[in-house]
Design an enzyme around this catalytic site. Structure first.
Site, short mmCIF file in Angstrom:
data_model
loop_
_atom_site.label_atom_id
_atom_site.label_comp_id
_atom_site.label_asym_id
_atom_site.label_seq_id
_atom_site.Cartn_x
_atom_site.Cartn_y
_atom_site.Cartn_z
N ASN A 144 0.37 12.20 -4.25
CA ASN A 144 1.34 11.74 -2.79
C ASN A 144 2.61 11.57 -2.85
O ASN A 144 3.04 12.27 -2.05
CB ASN A 144 0.40 10.59 -2.50
CG ASN A 144 -0.71 10.34 -1.71
OD1 ASN A 144 -0.77 11.50 -1.10
ND2 ASN A 144 -1.53 9.41 -1.56
N PHE B 293 0.86 -1.29 0.10
CA PHE B 293 -0.08 0.09 0.05
C PHE B 293 0.81 1.32 0.10
O PHE B 293 1.88 1.33 0.75
CB PHE B 293 -1.03 -0.07 1.23
CG PHE B 293 -1.85 -1.12 1.33
CD1 PHE B 293 -3.01 -1.02 0.43
CD2 PHE B 293 -1.47 -2.52 1.69
CE1 PHE B 293 -3.98 -2.10 0.40
CE2 PHE B 293 -2.37 -3.44 1.64
CZ PHE B 293 -3.64 -3.16 1.14
N GLU B 294 0.16 2.32 -0.58
CA GLU B 294 1.19 3.32 -0.68
C GLU B 294 1.54 4.18 0.54
O GLU B 294 2.39 4.85 0.77
CB GLU B 294 0.30 4.49 -1.55
CG GLU B 294 -0.66 5.04 -0.98
CD GLU B 294 -1.69 6.14 -1.81
OE1 GLU B 294 -1.09 7.09 -2.06
OE2 GLU B 294 -2.77 5.61 -2.28
N THR B 295 0.69 3.78 1.55
CA THR B 295 0.97 4.22 3.27
C THR B 295 2.19 3.62 3.50
O THR B 295 2.74 3.96 4.64
CB THR B 295 -0.30 3.96 4.04
OG1 THR B 295 -0.60 2.53 3.60
CG2 THR B 295 -1.32 4.95 3.67
#
Lengths: 258, 325
Positions: free
Chosen positions: B110, A51-53
Site C-alpha cells: 500500500n 488505520f492505514e487508510t
C-alpha cells in the site's frame, strides 16, 4: 474461578495484554481491531489506534469490519489519507505497534499473505500484503495473529509478503531496516516470541489447558519449548468488555462459547 | 483537456463519461478503498459498454475491482490488496481469475502504491522508499519481460540501490511513478464550477486523480459553487482537473459513502455467495449490471428498505446499529 471462553476471545485478549499504555497502534481488520479496542478500554487508555487508510484515534463506538469502514472515520482526532498514515507508521518519535495476520509464517516471523504455490499461477491466491509489508518494515514492533497449524507454521513461506527477522541474527538490520521486527505471535494455542540473539521463534506461553507438546504438534518446524509458561485465563472483566462493548454482534468473535 | 470551469461542459451521464473517456486497454486508477467510495456506477457502465483488456492500478481495492475482474474486462492489475475486509477477505472473482491465469498481477504494498501515485501526481519519474527490502514484493516480478517497458508498464518493477546521499551506502528502493489514463473517483460533493469535495478519509483519491490523464468523478450531490467556496479548506480537487462529472446518488453502493450511507451488508454477503459460482455470477451480472440501464433502475432494484437501512446518521456518518452479520 473459570469462565467459558473461545480461542478467538483468548487471542484478542492475549494480544491486547501485550499493548503498553501510550503505544500507537496500527490496526488491520479482524482480531487486531478487537485487541486494540479491548486494550484501550482496559489497561491502555492512553494508547491511540490508527488505520492505514488515514483514520487517527477514532471513537470506535462500533467495530469496523475493514480499515476503510466508515467507523474508522467517526470521532477521530483527524481524518487524513494513506500517506499521512504511513508517515505515522514509521515515525521515529512514535512507538508504533502493528497487528498483522497471515496465511503462513516461518521460524523467523516472516509472513505470507499473498499466495500458496507458484506466484504466477498460484494454487490459492490471498488478498496480498496490503499495508502489512510496510508495517513489518517501518513499525517499532509487530504482533502477528496466526492459527496454529502445521501447514501455516512452515520452514519456508511460499511468498515472503512481509519481512520479520529475515534469516535471524542481525540479518534484518543488514537488509536495511532501521528498527522493528516481530515481538510476538499470538495463536489459538498460545504465544510465541523470538530469541534476543538468534531471532528464532520459541514458545513463550501456552493457554490454560494447552500443553507445549500440543503446540509442537501443530508447528511445521522445530520450536523451542523449554521457556514455555502458561497464560492467565481471561478475567470476567476482560470478557465482559470484549463481549458487551467491543463486539456485541460477535462480528469478528464468531459463535459464543457453549 | 480543456481548462473549463463551467460544469455545463462536464456534467454528463455515466454512459457518456465512459464512452468518451474510457478506452480499451486503458490503465485505470480506482479511487476509494475496499468497502468505501468505490465508483460503482462507472464500473458497471464500463462492463455494460464492453470495454476490454483494462489495466487496473490501485492500493487496496474491493468491490469495483472484483466486479470488473469478474466480468472479464481486465487483463492486468497492479495492487497491494484485493478484498473487502470481513465480507470477502480475498475478492472472490479476483481470486478465481488469478488462480485460473486469466489476469496478470503485479503485487506492491500500500505504501509503495501510494508513493507511485504521488510520484505520478508530482510528475516525478520515480520515488524512493524504505519499505520491503528482501521481501518477495520487491524480489519477484509479476509482469513478464514481454510486458516490461511497453506502454505504461515500467521497465522494472523496482530498483534497489544505495542512497547516494549517505556515506554508509544504506540501501533504498526506487519505485516507478504511475501515470494512469483515467482515474475513477466517487465524491460526496461537486460544485457547479466542478470543484470536488470528498468527506471522511480521502484515502489516496487526490493523488490518483492528479496522476491521471483523465478524471471521472461521480458524486452524491451537485451543489452551488458558493457552498464549497465558503469553506475551501475542505475541498479536494480543483475544477480544471476534472473531465466528467456524473451525478449519481448512492453511486458507491454497495460500498459506503461517509455521511450519506453505510456499506450494504446484505448486498455484500449476497455478492460473496453468488461470486463463488460462475453461473450465479453470470446471473448477478445479468440482473445487476446488464439488466439495469442506469442508476435509477439499479436503485429501484436495491429497493427502498435496504437503502433506508444503510442511510447514514449525520452525527457519525454511518448507520449506527446496522445489522452487519
Amino acid at each position: 474461578m473459570a469462565h467459558a471462553y473461545t480461542s478467538k476471545e483468548m487471542m484478542a485478549l492475549t494480544a491486547g495484554r501485550l499493548v503498553k499504555n501510550g503505544d500507537v497502534l496500527f490496526a488491520g481488520t479482524g482480531l487486531s481491531m478487537l485487541a486494540a479496542a479491548v486494550a484501550k478500554r482496559i489497561h491502555a487508555p492512553q494508547s491511540v489506534v490508527f488505520f492505514e487508510t488515514g483514520g487517527i484515534d477514532p471513537a470506535l463506538k462500533e467495530l469496523p469490519l475493514a480499515v476503510a469502514d466508515p467507523r474508522v472515520m467517526a470521532g477521530t482526532c483527524m481524518n487524513s489519507g494513506l500517506l499521512d498514515a504511513f508517515s505515522l507508521l514509521g515515525h521515529r518519535r512514535l512507538r508504533t505497534i502493528a497487528f498483522l495476520g497471515a496465511a503462513q509464517i516461518d521460524p523467523f516471523g516472516n509472513i505470507n499473505s499473498t499466495c500458496l504455490g507458484d506466484y504466477h499461477r498460484p494454487k490459492v491466491r490471498f488478498p496480498g500484503c496490503g499495508g502489512a509489508c510496510d508495517a513489518a518494515s517501518l513499525a517499532f514492533g509487530v504482533i502477528i495473529f496466526m492459527q496454529q497449524e502445521k501447514k501455516r507454521f512452515v520452514e519456508k513461506v511460499d511468498y515472503l509478503s512481509s519481512v520479520g527477522w529475515l534469516k535471524g541474527g542481525n540479518s534484518r538490520r543488514q537488509a536495511g531496516y532501521k528498527r522493528g521486527g516481530p515481538i510476538a505471535v499470538v495463536t489459538n494455542l498460545g504465544v510465541m516470541k523470538f530469541d534476543e540473539q538468534s531471532r528464532r521463534m520459541y514458545l513463550a506461553a501456552c493457554y490454560p489447558g494447552v500443553s507445549p507438546a500440543q503446540v509442537a504438534e501443530n508447528t511445521g518446524f522445530d520450536l523451542d519449548l523449554t521457556r514455555a509458561g502458561e497464560s492467565a485465563p481471561p478475567s470476567q472483566e476482560e470478557l465482559t468488555i470484549l463481549r458487551r462493548e467491543v463486539d456485541p454482534q460477535r462480528l469478528i468473535l464468531g459463535p459464543a462459547p457453549e | 483537456m480543456s481548462a473549463s470551469i463551467d460544469l455545463k461542459d462536464k456534467l454528463m451521464s455515466a454512459e457518456e463519461a465512459v464512452r468518451r473517456f474510457v478506452k480499451d486497454g486503458d490503465m485505470i486508477a480506482l479511487g476509494g478503498f475496499t468497502v468505501n467510495r468505490n465508483a460503482m456506477v462507472i464500473a458497471r457502465e464500463i462492463i455494460r459498454q464492453g470495454r476490454r483488456e483494462l489495466h487496473l492500478v490501485m492500493h487496496s481495492h474491493g468491490q469495483a475491482m472484483d466486479i470488473l475482474v469478474g466480468a472479464g474486462v481486465v487483463s492486468r492489475l497492479e495492487l497491494a490488496y484485493g478484498g473487502t475486509g470481513r465480507f470477502a477477505p480475498t475478492g472472490i472473482r479476483f481470486r478465481k481469475a488469478v488462480q485460473a491465469g486469466q489476469v496478470q498481477v503485479e503485487d506492491y504494498s500500500n505504501f509503495q502504491m501510494s508513493l507511485r501515485f504521488l510520484a505520478g501526481a508530482l510528475n516525478l519519474p520515480f520515488i524512493p522508499s524504505c519499505s520491503g527490502f528482501e521481501s518477495d514484493v520487491l524480489n519477484r516480478e509479476g509482469f513478464g519481460p514481454e510486458l516490461r517497458g511497453r506502454g505504461r508498464i515500467p521497465s522494472r518493477k523496482a530498483i534497489i540501490t544505495d542512497n547516494p546521499f549517505s556515506p554508509d551506502r544504506e540501501p533504498v528502493v526506487l519505485l516507478p511513478a504511475l501515470a494512469p489514463d483515467v482515474a475513477l473517483i466517487h465524491a460526496q460533493f461537486v460544485g457547479e464550477d466542478g470543484t470536488v469535495r470528498i468527506k471522511g478519509l480521502t484515502f489516496l483519491d487526490i493523488e490518483q486523480a492528479k496522476a491521471a490523464s483523465r478524471v471521472i468523478v461521480t458524486c452524491e450531490e451537485v451543489v452551488p459553487s458558493t457552498f464549497l467556496r465558503q469553506d475551501p479548506d475542505q475541498n479536494s480537487l480543483p475544477p480544471f482537473l476534472v473531465d466528467a462529472v456524473v451525478l449519481a446518488p448512492f453511486g458507491a453502493h454497495p460500498t459506503a459513502c461517509h455521511y450519506f450511507y453505510d456499506y450494504d451488508p446484505r448486498h455484500l454477503n449476497m455478492y460473496r455467495q453468488v461470486a463463488g459460482d460462475d453461473n450465479d455470477f453470470r446471473t448477478y451480472l445479468k440482473e445487476w449490471v446488464y439488466g439495469v440501464a442506469d442508476q435509477e433502475a439499479y436503485l429501484a432494484k436495491v429497493g427502498v428498505s435496504d437503502l433506508m437501512r444503510i442511510k447514514a446518521n449525520s452525527s457519525v456518518g454511518y448507520a449506527p446499529g446496522l445489522d452487519r452479520r
